[in-house]
Scaffold this motif. Sequence first.
Motif, PDB file in Angstrom:
ATOM      1  N   VAL A 257       0.835  -1.214   0.000  1.00  0.00           N
ATOM      2  CA  VAL A 257       0.000   0.000   0.000  1.00  0.00           C
ATOM      3  C   VAL A 257       0.866   1.259   0.000  1.00  0.00           C
ATOM      4  CG1 VAL A 257      -1.774   1.261   1.288  1.00  0.00           C
ATOM      5  CG2 VAL A 257      -1.842  -1.245   1.170  1.00  0.00           C
ATOM      6  N   ASP A 258       2.066   1.182   0.599  1.00  0.00           N
ATOM      7  CA  ASP A 258       2.949   2.353   0.664  1.00  0.00           C
ATOM      8  C   ASP A 258       3.332   2.866  -0.721  1.00  0.00           C
ATOM      9  OD1 ASP A 258       2.883   2.044   3.379  1.00  0.00           O
ATOM     10  OD2 ASP A 258       4.827   1.029   3.526  1.00  0.00           O
ATOM     11  N   PHE A 259       3.257   2.000  -1.729  1.00  0.00           N
ATOM     12  CA  PHE A 259       3.760   2.349  -3.060  1.00  0.00           C
ATOM     13  C   PHE A 259       2.679   2.858  -4.001  1.00  0.00           C
ATOM     14  CE2 PHE A 259       6.795  -0.459  -1.175  1.00  0.00           C
ATOM     15  CZ  PHE A 259       8.031  -0.044  -1.650  1.00  0.00           C
ATOM     16  N   ILE A 260       1.419   2.793  -3.600  1.00  0.00           N
ATOM     17  CA  ILE A 260       0.323   3.183  -4.480  1.00  0.00           C
ATOM     18  C   ILE A 260       0.225   4.713  -4.462  1.00  0.00           C
ATOM     19  CG2 ILE A 260      -2.076   2.825  -5.075  1.00  0.00           C
ATOM     20  CD1 ILE A 260      -0.250   0.325  -5.003  1.00  0.00           C
ATOM     21  N   ARG A 261       0.925   5.308  -5.396  1.00  0.00           N
ATOM     22  CA  ARG A 261       1.019   6.773  -5.456  1.00  0.00           C
ATOM     23  C   ARG A 261       1.541   7.161  -6.832  1.00  0.00           C
ATOM     24  NH1 ARG A 261       6.148   7.984  -1.550  1.00  0.00           N
ATOM     25  NH2 ARG A 261       4.992   6.673  -0.069  1.00  0.00           N
ATOM     26  N   PRO A 262       1.541   8.456  -7.181  1.00  0.00           N
ATOM     27  CA  PRO A 262       2.196   8.892  -8.426  1.00  0.00           C
ATOM     28  C   PRO A 262       3.679   8.532  -8.403  1.00  0.00           C
ATOM     29  CG  PRO A 262       0.734  10.602  -7.616  1.00  0.00           C
ATOM     30  CD  PRO A 262       0.785   9.550  -6.534  1.00  0.00           C
ATOM     31  N   ILE A 263       4.258   8.371  -9.569  1.00  0.00           N
ATOM     32  CA  ILE A 263       5.617   7.835  -9.661  1.00  0.00           C
ATOM     33  C   ILE A 263       6.703   8.880  -9.431  1.00  0.00           C
ATOM     34  CG2 ILE A 263       4.884   6.014 -11.229  1.00  0.00           C
ATOM     35  CD1 ILE A 263       6.021   7.670 -13.506  1.00  0.00           C
ATOM     36  N   ARG A 264       6.348  10.140  -9.235  1.00  0.00           N
ATOM     37  CA  ARG A 264       7.347  11.199  -9.127  1.00  0.00           C
ATOM     38  C   ARG A 264       8.430  10.880  -8.100  1.00  0.00           C
ATOM     39  NH1 ARG A 264       8.177  16.614  -9.740  1.00  0.00           N
ATOM     40  NH2 ARG A 264       6.209  16.940 -10.805  1.00  0.00           N
ATOM     41  N   SER A 265       8.036  10.450  -6.912  1.00  0.00           N
ATOM     42  CA  SER A 265       9.010  10.294  -5.829  1.00  0.00           C
ATOM     43  C   SER A 265      10.051   9.222  -6.125  1.00  0.00           C
ATOM     44  CB  SER A 265       8.289   9.947  -4.526  1.00  0.00           C
ATOM     45  OG  SER A 265       7.563   8.739  -4.649  1.00  0.00           O
ATOM     46  N   ALA A 269      15.960  10.954  -8.570  1.00  0.00           N
ATOM     47  CA  ALA A 269      17.393  10.836  -8.850  1.00  0.00           C
ATOM     48  C   ALA A 269      17.672  10.754 -10.345  1.00  0.00           C
ATOM     49  CB  ALA A 269      17.974   9.604  -8.149  1.00  0.00           C
ATOM     50  N   ARG A 270      16.741  10.165 -11.114  1.00  0.00           N
ATOM     51  CA  ARG A 270      16.960   9.980 -12.537  1.00  0.00           C
ATOM     52  C   ARG A 270      15.689  10.276 -13.331  1.00  0.00           C
ATOM     53  NH1 ARG A 270      21.063   6.720 -14.328  1.00  0.00           N
ATOM     54  NH2 ARG A 270      20.261   7.353 -16.357  1.00  0.00           N
ATOM     55  N   PRO A 271      15.237  11.521 -13.360  1.00  0.00           N
ATOM     56  CA  PRO A 271      14.047  11.827 -14.161  1.00  0.00           C
ATOM     57  C   PRO A 271      14.280  11.617 -15.653  1.00  0.00           C
ATOM     58  CG  PRO A 271      15.101  13.840 -13.361  1.00  0.00           C
ATOM     59  CD  PRO A 271      15.760  12.704 -12.661  1.00  0.00           C
ATOM     60  N   ARG A 275      11.770  10.171 -18.742  1.00  0.00           N
ATOM     61  CA  ARG A 275      11.600  10.887 -20.004  1.00  0.00           C
ATOM     62  C   ARG A 275      11.763   9.930 -21.193  1.00  0.00           C
ATOM     63  NH1 ARG A 275      15.832  14.273 -19.621  1.00  0.00           N
ATOM     64  NH2 ARG A 275      14.677  15.598 -18.181  1.00  0.00           N
ATOM     65  N   ARG A 276      12.779   9.078 -21.107  1.00  0.00           N
ATOM     66  CA  ARG A 276      13.015   8.140 -22.204  1.00  0.00           C
ATOM     67  C   ARG A 276      11.968   7.021 -22.234  1.00  0.00           C
ATOM     68  NH1 ARG A 276      18.313   9.605 -20.712  1.00  0.00           N
ATOM     69  NH2 ARG A 276      18.426   7.978 -19.122  1.00  0.00           N
ATOM     70  N   VAL A 277      11.488   6.600 -21.063  1.00  0.00           N
ATOM     71  CA  VAL A 277      10.456   5.566 -21.013  1.00  0.00           C
ATOM     72  C   VAL A 277       9.175   6.045 -21.700  1.00  0.00           C
ATOM     73  CG1 VAL A 277       8.881   4.348 -19.463  1.00  0.00           C
ATOM     74  CG2 VAL A 277      11.315   4.380 -18.968  1.00  0.00           C
ATOM     75  N   GLY A 296      13.956   4.794  -3.133  1.00  0.00           N
ATOM     76  CA  GLY A 296      13.076   3.964  -2.328  1.00  0.00           C
ATOM     77  C   GLY A 296      12.228   4.772  -1.363  1.00  0.00           C
ATOM     78  N   ILE A 297      11.284   4.094  -0.745  1.00  0.00           N
ATOM     79  CA  ILE A 297      10.434   4.711   0.273  1.00  0.00           C
ATOM     80  C   ILE A 297      11.280   5.208   1.442  1.00  0.00           C
ATOM     81  CG2 ILE A 297       8.594   4.261   1.952  1.00  0.00           C
ATOM     82  CD1 ILE A 297       7.511   4.359  -0.819  1.00  0.00           C
ATOM     83  N   ASP A 298      12.348   4.467   1.757  1.00  0.00           N
ATOM     84  CA  ASP A 298      13.194   4.818   2.901  1.00  0.00           C
ATOM     85  C   ASP A 298      14.279   5.826   2.564  1.00  0.00           C
ATOM     86  OD1 ASP A 298      14.729   3.264   1.287  1.00  0.00           O
ATOM     87  OD2 ASP A 298      15.154   1.695   2.753  1.00  0.00           O
ATOM     88  N   GLY A 299      14.246   6.377   1.347  1.00  0.00           N
ATOM     89  CA  GLY A 299      15.209   7.410   0.965  1.00  0.00           C
ATOM     90  C   GLY A 299      16.462   6.900   0.290  1.00  0.00           C
ATOM     91  N   ARG A 300      16.691   5.575   0.289  1.00  0.00           N
ATOM     92  CA  ARG A 300      17.865   5.040  -0.392  1.00  0.00           C
ATOM     93  C   ARG A 300      17.707   5.162  -1.901  1.00  0.00           C
ATOM     94  NH1 ARG A 300      18.428  -0.076  -0.388  1.00  0.00           N
ATOM     95  NH2 ARG A 300      16.265  -0.480   0.208  1.00  0.00           N
ATOM     96  N   VAL A 301      18.842   5.288  -2.592  1.00  0.00           N
ATOM     97  CA  VAL A 301      18.861   5.269  -4.053  1.00  0.00           C
ATOM     98  C   VAL A 301      19.433   3.923  -4.474  1.00  0.00           C
ATOM     99  CG1 VAL A 301      19.758   6.335  -6.149  1.00  0.00           C
ATOM    100  CG2 VAL A 301      19.107   7.771  -4.207  1.00  0.00           C
TER     101      VAL A 301
END
Length: 576
Positions: A257-265, A269-271, A275-277, A296-301
């Motif tokens: 459930v934590d992941f059901i959101r817009p993909i922006r977050s 690190a790599r927008p 763009r290419r997708v 990630g949700i916990d802030g890790r890249v």
Amino acid sequence: MPRFLSIAAFECQHRASWTMMDAVAQTRSGIQFIEQERAFDASPDGPEAELADRLVGRWYVELPRSSKTEILQVEELLVGTSLIDLNGEARRLLQASSADELAGASLARFVAMTSRPAMAELLEKARVGSVEVTHVCLLTTEGAPVGIRLLAARTGEGDDRLVLVGSESSLPDAALDELIKNEERYRRLFQRMPIALWRVDPRGVKPLLGDARDAGVTDLVAHFNRHPELLDLAMDSITIAEVNDLTVQLFGGRSGVDFIRPIRSYWTARPDTLRRVIGARYRGLPQYTEETQVCGIDGRVVDVVMSMAFPPPDDIDGDCLVGMIDITDRRQAEAQLRELQDEFAHAARISMLSELTASIAHELRQPLAAITTHGDATMRWLATEPPAVDRAVKGLEGILKATERASAIIQRIHRMAINEAAQCTSVDVNAAIADTALFVKHDLQSRQVALVLNLEDGLPPVFGDEVQLQQVIHNLIRNSAQAIAEGQCSRRCVTVSTARQGDHIEIVVEDTGPGIRPEQAGRLFTAFETTKRGGMGIGLTLCRSIVTSHGGTIEPDMSFCDGARFRIALPLQVSP
């Protein structure tokens, strides 16, 4: 196409009543109707034909050759039965763009597993003249199930030619049960897959893509670069609908459930990846793969290989499936490998400098001698009465020039000797080669080998580490000089050429030595393989490692018969 318009008309008139008829009544009605049809000769252009073509599906099939008494196995019969033709409604039901698209296809491709026994029984009975109605589940060209009420009969063109006539209905109970089981299997597979999976809902970005098409945009990535606010809108419009358990584990969530959101977050690190997708989807590609980083949700890249599968072009509302594999360990191993390669290259440079001690001493002897000469002369001019100041100044200027030359030599030695990570910058290839030529000049002179430079003017730069690239050129020149000297060749020349070849700079190093024997070609870049007395066999291995790390290639030109020739291709520096 054979004419069975009265069958179609019968189907149109009785579609609603089929679900109310029992099997005996359906069979009797079908038999009577087939007998009437064989005497029917209506015009194919009339309104009845048009109505039938739009409401009732007709599939013309050819059975596999067999005797009337031979009963084929279910799979054997369906695989061997091929489609000959089909009408408009049949094409719609199977989601086919044309009859030609399916002509010759096996009937088994379009029959669900649960309906295969019933379909095989229907075909066998029709082949011997019996007419029955059955309820089956067919599959579209995309694999979607569709329920069909179907009857089969001979076409009158031989025992092996049948026509299947049917209309859409609800799915058979067995097919529904199978769909539910398949859904459960999909859920289990989705959750248990050993890669992170996302089901992404892209419908929110549909208006944006529609506006881009209406505006005549062909390159969506460039369009996003010009209008970054549109990429921001896309990042807020595309949402994650579902993730599997490994996603939660990999990206630090507590539950899906934590992941059901817009993909922006996830793409801060790599927008550029997103763009290419979206650009790949806009171009109609079926999938897109890239190595990238996800937040990630916990802030890790997290470093991942990301692959996204897009729905078919005609399914504009379909979901996308994203798979990700964690490559953090691989990236760390690659970084450690690069460190080892840098250490390896540094050791090779130190070894090379030790071999060039005489050349370095010779190079420094000239400016030091010039300093001494100009210093003595300056002292004499200043000791005269009156002091010859103008001439003394010229002597001092000579000292300064000699000092600068000595300093440049020491800097070159220092750059080769220090142990530091690769420093990638814009590199002028011609200047790097000319600088290397100064370094090896005395060594070549001592071996009585001439060095010729054919450098094309105006070459664009490459992006890389200048010291490492010079090390490659130096290695190749030194190998050539040693081969010429050991081979006691009469022609003693090494030539270095540069030229632009499309989006690459080509560097060619060739010599007039004994050349490369065919049996040596496959082992040239193998570590610790050498044909030189006292050689370690690491020079060419290091050359390939450096060139490859710069995105280039290095290969011997085995077609060159007058010595040895190596070709290096380096990609041009990409403008930001």
